[in-house]
Design an enzyme around this catalytic site. Structure first.
Site, PDB file in Angstrom:
ATOM      1  N   HIS A  43       1.020  -1.222   0.044  1.00 21.25           N
ATOM      2  CA  HIS A  43       0.130   0.132  -0.020  1.00 21.25           C
ATOM      3  C   HIS A  43       1.007   1.216  -0.079  1.00 21.25           C
ATOM      4  CE1 HIS A  43      -4.015   1.883   1.468  1.00 21.25           C
ATOM      5  NE2 HIS A  43      -3.363   2.759   0.873  1.00 21.25           N
ATOM      6  N   ARG A  45       1.912   4.897   0.024  1.00 23.79           N
ATOM      7  CA  ARG A  45       1.218   6.241  -0.011  1.00 23.79           C
ATOM      8  C   ARG A  45       2.233   7.402  -0.337  1.00 23.79           C
ATOM      9  NH1 ARG A  45      -0.626   3.144   4.090  1.00 23.79           N
ATOM     10  NH2 ARG A  45      -2.987   3.483   4.549  1.00 23.79           N
ATOM     11  N   HIS A  50       6.376   4.135   4.198  1.00 24.82           N
ATOM     12  CA  HIS A  50       6.601   2.668   4.446  1.00 24.82           C
ATOM     13  C   HIS A  50       6.988   2.031   3.084  1.00 24.82           C
ATOM     14  CE1 HIS A  50       2.382   2.981   3.635  1.00 24.82           C
ATOM     15  NE2 HIS A  50       2.115   3.176   5.030  1.00 24.82           N
ATOM     16  N   GLU A  70      -2.366  -1.677  -3.255  1.00 21.41           N
ATOM     17  CA  GLU A  70      -3.686  -0.676  -2.934  1.00 21.41           C
ATOM     18  C   GLU A  70      -3.213   0.461  -2.731  1.00 21.41           C
ATOM     19  OE1 GLU A  70      -4.999  -3.221   0.513  1.00 21.41           O
ATOM     20  OE2 GLU A  70      -3.858  -2.171   1.968  1.00 21.41           O
ATOM     21  N   HIS A 190      -8.312  -5.571   7.264  1.00 18.42           N
ATOM     22  CA  HIS A 190      -7.831  -4.667   8.347  1.00 18.42           C
ATOM     23  C   HIS A 190      -8.391  -5.444   9.684  1.00 18.42           C
ATOM     24  CE1 HIS A 190      -6.885  -0.616   8.614  1.00 18.42           C
ATOM     25  NE2 HIS A 190      -7.311  -0.581   9.813  1.00 18.42           N
ATOM     26  N   ASP A 191      -7.097  -5.403  10.513  1.00 24.14           N
ATOM     27  CA  ASP A 191      -7.206  -6.071  11.786  1.00 24.14           C
ATOM     28  C   ASP A 191      -7.750  -7.251  12.077  1.00 24.14           C
ATOM     29  OD1 ASP A 191      -6.460  -3.617  12.832  1.00 24.14           O
ATOM     30  OD2 ASP A 191      -8.330  -2.639  13.251  1.00 24.14           O
ATOM     31  N   GLY A 213      -1.647  -7.567   7.465  1.00 22.99           N
ATOM     32  CA  GLY A 213      -0.183  -7.054   7.685  1.00 22.99           C
ATOM     33  C   GLY A 213       0.216  -6.945   9.116  1.00 22.99           C
ATOM     34  N   HIS A 214      -0.433  -5.748   9.424  1.00 21.19           N
ATOM     35  CA  HIS A 214      -0.012  -5.533  10.837  1.00 21.19           C
ATOM     36  C   HIS A 214      -0.019  -6.587  11.758  1.00 21.19           C
ATOM     37  CE1 HIS A 214       0.725  -2.413  14.175  1.00 21.19           C
ATOM     38  NE2 HIS A 214      -0.126  -2.853  14.851  1.00 21.19           N
TER      39      HIS A 214
END
Length: 239
Positions: A43, A45, A50, A70, A190-191, A213-214
């Site tokens: 992703h 930005r 990152h 993304e 996400h999460d 990911g996280h």
């Protein structure tokens, strides 16, 4: 079967904190694939805090699984995607200063723009996915835009899961059913983590892909990257 795409942004965050090339983001992408990941997600930005645009270009020829890029389709992002030609582009309405993704598209208000983007990316053979909140109307809007898939933004599910998983999954099930009725493929992300992933897949088994990911990187601090990826695959395959 649901595929696991590993988002490697956080590996790039660690590298960028010190400069240099440790950890090596390109090697990490290859290692994730070797450890069983069925896709790699990035992703990028605009501030490149990152994953950098240059990383995206370097990763593409190194991996053999699906590559998912993304991000918000601003001009520089569009140019990058059309240059790299990943298997999938996931359009996310991130503000430039967003810490992380925090909302899905209003596919009704942005129908003209998203239709144009879907048409442009699909003309280059790229599968299109639109990031949406768990709202059947937004899913139906994505279908009208010509998307191939939607990705359900699962932050609310993850937040509500500890206090009641049935209630947490309910809006996602409705949105997922709408996607199936519209003929759309279904992604989620996400999460999602080792605690809540299996229930999501068990309840919505036609989920095509989860992008994580996280949580994977957090778990890898204790378990190691290879064991972590295999643990997530176990949750997906034996729900």
């Amino acid at each position: 079967m649901t595929r696991l795409s590993v988002n490697i942004n956080k590996i790039a965050t660690v590298r960028n904190a010190r400069g240099g090339n440790m950890p090596d983001v390109e090697k990490a992408a290859v290692d994730c694939e070797n450890f069983g990941a069925e896709g790699i997600t990035v992703h990028p930005r605009p501030d490149e805090r990152h994953i950098r645009y240059s990383d995206v270009r370097l990763i593409k020829p190194l991996i053999h699984t699906e590559f998912n890029i993304e991000g918000n389709p601003i001009p520089s992002f569009i140019e990058l995607v059309e240059e790299v030609v990943p298997a999938q582009v996931t359009m996310v309405p991130d503000a430039a200063d967003a810490i992380t993704s925090n909302a899905g598209w209003d596919t009704i208000r942005n129908e003209a723009f998203l239709t144009e983007m879907c048409r442009e990316f699909k003309a280059r053979g790229i599968r299109t996915s639109i990031f949406v909140d768990p709202d059947p109307k937004m899913v139906e809007g994505a279908a009208r835009c010509g998307a191939d898939r939607v990705e359900l933004y699962t932050a609310a599910y993850a937040e509500d899961y500890p206090s009641g998983r049935e209630a947490a999954i309910a809006p996602y099930l409705k949105a997922a059913q709408a996607a199936r009725e519209c003929g759309l493929g279904l992604n989620a992300g996400h999460d999602l983590n080792l605690d809540n992933l299996s229930y999501f897949i068990r309840t919505i088994p036609w989920t095509d892909e989860v992008s994580i990911g996280h949580a994977i990187i957090c778990d890898a601090l204790y378990m190691g990257l290879e064991k972590t990826i295999r643990a997530y695959l176990e949750k997906i395959r034996n729900f």
